[in-house]
Structures are given as structure tokens and as C-alpha cells.
Write an enzyme that holds these catalytic residues in place. Structure first.
Site, PDB file in Angstrom:
ATOM      1  N   LYS A 178       0.842  -1.205   0.000  1.00 46.92           N
ATOM      2  CA  LYS A 178       0.000   0.000   0.000  1.00 46.92           C
ATOM      3  C   LYS A 178       0.872   1.248   0.000  1.00 46.92           C
ATOM      4  O   LYS A 178       0.604   2.215  -0.723  1.00 46.92           O
ATOM      5  CB  LYS A 178      -0.942  -0.012   1.218  1.00 46.92           C
ATOM      6  N   GLN A 232      -5.622  -1.768   9.322  1.00 51.68           N
ATOM      7  CA  GLN A 232      -5.309  -3.072   8.733  1.00 51.68           C
ATOM      8  C   GLN A 232      -5.882  -4.196   9.595  1.00 51.68           C
ATOM      9  O   GLN A 232      -5.688  -4.221  10.809  1.00 51.68           O
ATOM     10  CB  GLN A 232      -3.783  -3.215   8.587  1.00 51.68           C
ATOM     11  N   ASP A 263     -11.891   1.931   3.229  1.00 51.25           N
ATOM     12  CA  ASP A 263     -12.103   0.484   3.189  1.00 51.25           C
ATOM     13  C   ASP A 263     -13.578   0.138   2.969  1.00 51.25           C
ATOM     14  O   ASP A 263     -13.904  -0.986   2.574  1.00 51.25           O
ATOM     15  CB  ASP A 263     -11.691  -0.127   4.537  1.00 51.25           C
TER      16      ASP A 263
HETATM   17  N1  GUN Z   1      -6.824  -7.265   5.546  1.00 53.98           N
HETATM   18  C1  GUN Z   1      -6.957  -8.003   4.419  1.00 53.98           C
HETATM   19  N2  GUN Z   1      -7.552  -7.285   3.443  1.00 53.98           N
HETATM   20  C2  GUN Z   1      -7.820  -6.067   3.962  1.00 53.98           C
HETATM   21  C3  GUN Z   1      -8.428  -4.892   3.442  1.00 53.98           C
HETATM   22  O1  GUN Z   1      -8.873  -4.812   2.289  1.00 53.98           O
HETATM   23  N3  GUN Z   1      -8.505  -3.848   4.303  1.00 53.98           N
HETATM   24  C4  GUN Z   1      -8.043  -3.924   5.584  1.00 53.98           C
HETATM   25  N4  GUN Z   1      -8.191  -2.853   6.354  1.00 53.98           N
HETATM   26  N5  GUN Z   1      -7.488  -4.995   6.090  1.00 53.98           N
HETATM   27  C5  GUN Z   1      -7.364  -6.058   5.288  1.00 53.98           C
END
Ligand code: GUN
Length: 295
Positions: free
Chosen positions: A50, A94, A117
């Protein structure tokens, strides 16, 4: 039958190139804050991807790395600060969070207008109502990938295997919304589905998002189906120097020549998730600024 590989990287590159062009006229750089609590190795890798994406696109970004013994109150305090920070348009906590943290409270504390998200109940509710604000990144990325490869969902019988709030549940909702990327007849399958092969029979689109390595093969998936593999599982492999390798939730080797199309792991859905996170962050900035130059 030759199985088409639906690679995510070229689509991700096209999305980023489009955003980069639009951002040239933007009032300011979009800002993303990532909150990473604990030491989960997969999460560390995702967060690095990211960060790289943000750098490639010139986004302002900060990652708050907190220890695994962070309390819910400490996490809430950080989220409140980020909610109030005008340089931050998007906040991503996350997942999974370390045991003991109140995930629902923390996710609900994120300002819904910064919830890139799309996990806040306000945004999930809008999705159910058919008027989404932020669409969760992985489902959004899957639909964008299918659109890129001109695979229509209209009138298709689709099965979503796995009911997580991150992928399966929002994707099943999106697939049956009216319009492009929707109009499918959706079966939601999960760990309590008694006969998965029976549930998948006749489906032209199968999305595997259970988090179980190589669980679905040609015995379950109908011949000629389009298969989207959301799984990223690290398994042991003595033939590799590292001793491990990544596999999806489907048995990709066995599906070659059986499925009409398949997303590879890695390099299929993963790059799309990051691209959609960047897009959602740009959309958040555009909304905050009242800027209409993104479309
Ligand atoms: N963990 C696995 N995929 C994601 C996601 O798309 N967003 C977040 N915040 N955590 C994750």
C-alpha cells in the site's frame, strides 16, 4: 478448453495511470493514513504494498505502526486524531487486529467520509441500499478486473464462497445490484454450506474467498466457469529456496483446461485491491475538496 489468465497487474497499472493524469489538476495530494497494529507477517507485506502504491502515485501517506499490546482506547485515540487531520482523506485500519482489541468499536470510530475500506456500518448500509459511497477495495477490484476483461455479470449465476465483511458479503451485494457489474443471480456459500459442489452447479462465475488453501478444484467448480481466486495462503514447499510459496483458495493447476478463465495468485486480485484503495483515497479527497476532476 484453454483457460484465460486474468492478470491484475496491467489493470492496476491502467487504473494508476488514469488517476495520475487526473491528479495533475487536483487541488492537493490525497492523503492516506494506515494503522497497523501488531506483527502479523501478511499484514506487514500488504501494508508495504500500500505504501509503495501511494509513493508511485504521489499520495501523501503515513503508516502508524503500533505494538500488539496497544489497547482499544489507544487505537481509538489515534483514529480520532486522524479523523481530525485535514491532510488525511482516507483511514485504513489493517485487519486482522490482534486478539483483545475491539474491532467493531475501532472500525466504527473511523469517520465514514474517510472510511476508504468501506467497512463502517454507514458505508455498508449505503451499499445494501444500492447507493454505495466507498465500495470495499477487494470486491471493487474484482468487478473492475472482470470489466477490463469484458466478462459480464449480467444474468450470470454467480457463487461467492466465503462470507467475510472484507470480501464475500459486500461482493455478493454488489453482484446483485442493478446495472453494470451487477445483475447476477448470487448464491452465498460458506463453511456451513452442506454440499458445496451442489451449490456451485450451473454457476458461470465462482469467487473463492474462504481463506482455505487450494480448497476448490474441478470436482466442485463447473467446467467453463470464470474463477476469481481471492485467497493468498502461504504453504510449505520444500522445492523452493524460501521453503514456502503462495497459493490461492482454488487448485489453480487442476483448473487449467477446466475453467474458462482464472485469476492467478499472486498477481490477480491482489494488485487490484491496492489500486482500488488508491482510487477510493482520491475519491475521498475529491469529495472533501468539492473537486469534480476525477471522473
Ligand atoms: N486485511 C486483508 N484485506 C484487507 C483490506 O482490504 N482492508 C483492511 N483494512 N485490512 C485487510
Amino acid at each position: 478448453m484453454e483457460t484465460r489468465l486474468l492478470k491484475g497487474k496491467p489493470v492496476r497499472d491502467a487504473v494508476l495511470a488514469h488517476l495520475a493524469t487526473r491528479l495533475k489538476d487536483a487541488p492537493r495530494a490525497p492523503g492516506l493514513a494506515v494503522v497497523l497494529i501488531g506483527e502479523d507477517p501478511a499484514s506487514q507485506v500488504y501494508v508495504r504494498h500500500k505504501e509503495k502504491g501511494c509513493e508511485e502515485l504521489g499520495l501523501h501517506h503515513v503508516t502508524h505502526r503500533l505494538p500488539a499490546d496497544t489497547t482499544t482506547d489507544q487505537a481509538l485515540e489515534l483514529v480520532a486524531d486522524l479523523n481530525a487531520d485535514p491532510a488525511i482523506d482516507g483511514i485504513l485500519v489493517q485487519l486482522p487486529l490482534p486478539a483483545g482489541l475491539d474491532e467493531d468499536r475501532i472500525l466504527q470510530a473511523v469517520d465514514p467520509r474517510k472510511d476508504v475500506d468501506g467497512f463502517h456500518p454507514d458505508n455498508l448500509g449505503r451499499l445494501v441500499a444500492g447507493a454505495p459511497r466507498f465500495v470495499p477495495c477487494t470486491p471493487k477490484g474484482i468487478l473492475r478486473l472482470l470489466r477490463h476483461y469484458e466478462i459480464s455479470t449480467r444474468g450470470v449465476r454467480a457463487a461467492v464462497v466465503g462470507r467475510s465483511v472484507i470480501v464475500g458479503r459486500p461482493l455478493s451485494l454488489l453482484l446483485n445490484l442493478k446495472g453494470e457489474g451487477g445483475d447476477a443471480t448470487v448464491t452465498m456459500c460458506h463453511s456451513r454450506t452442506p454440499d458445496l459442489a451442489e451449490a456451485l452447479r450451473g454457476c458461470g462465475l465462482v469467487i473463492a474467498a474462504m481463506g482455505v488453501p487450494r480448497a476448490l478444484g474441478p470436482d466442485m467448480i463447473p467446467a467453463g466457469a470464470v474463477v476469481v481466486d481471492v485467497g493468498i495462503n502461504r504453504i510449505e514447499d520444500a522445492s523452493r529456496k524460501s521453503g514456502t510459496r503462495l497459493v490461492g483458495d482454488v487448485d489453480a493447476e487442476a483448473l487449467m483446461g477446466h475453467a474458462a478463465a482464472l485469476t492467478p495468485v499472486p498477481g490477480g486480485v491482489g494488485p487490484m485491491t491496492i489500486a482500488m484503495l488508491l482510487e477510493n483515497t482520491c475519491e475521498a479527497m475529491a469529495r472533501h475538496e468539492g473537486w469534480h476532476g476525477l471522473a
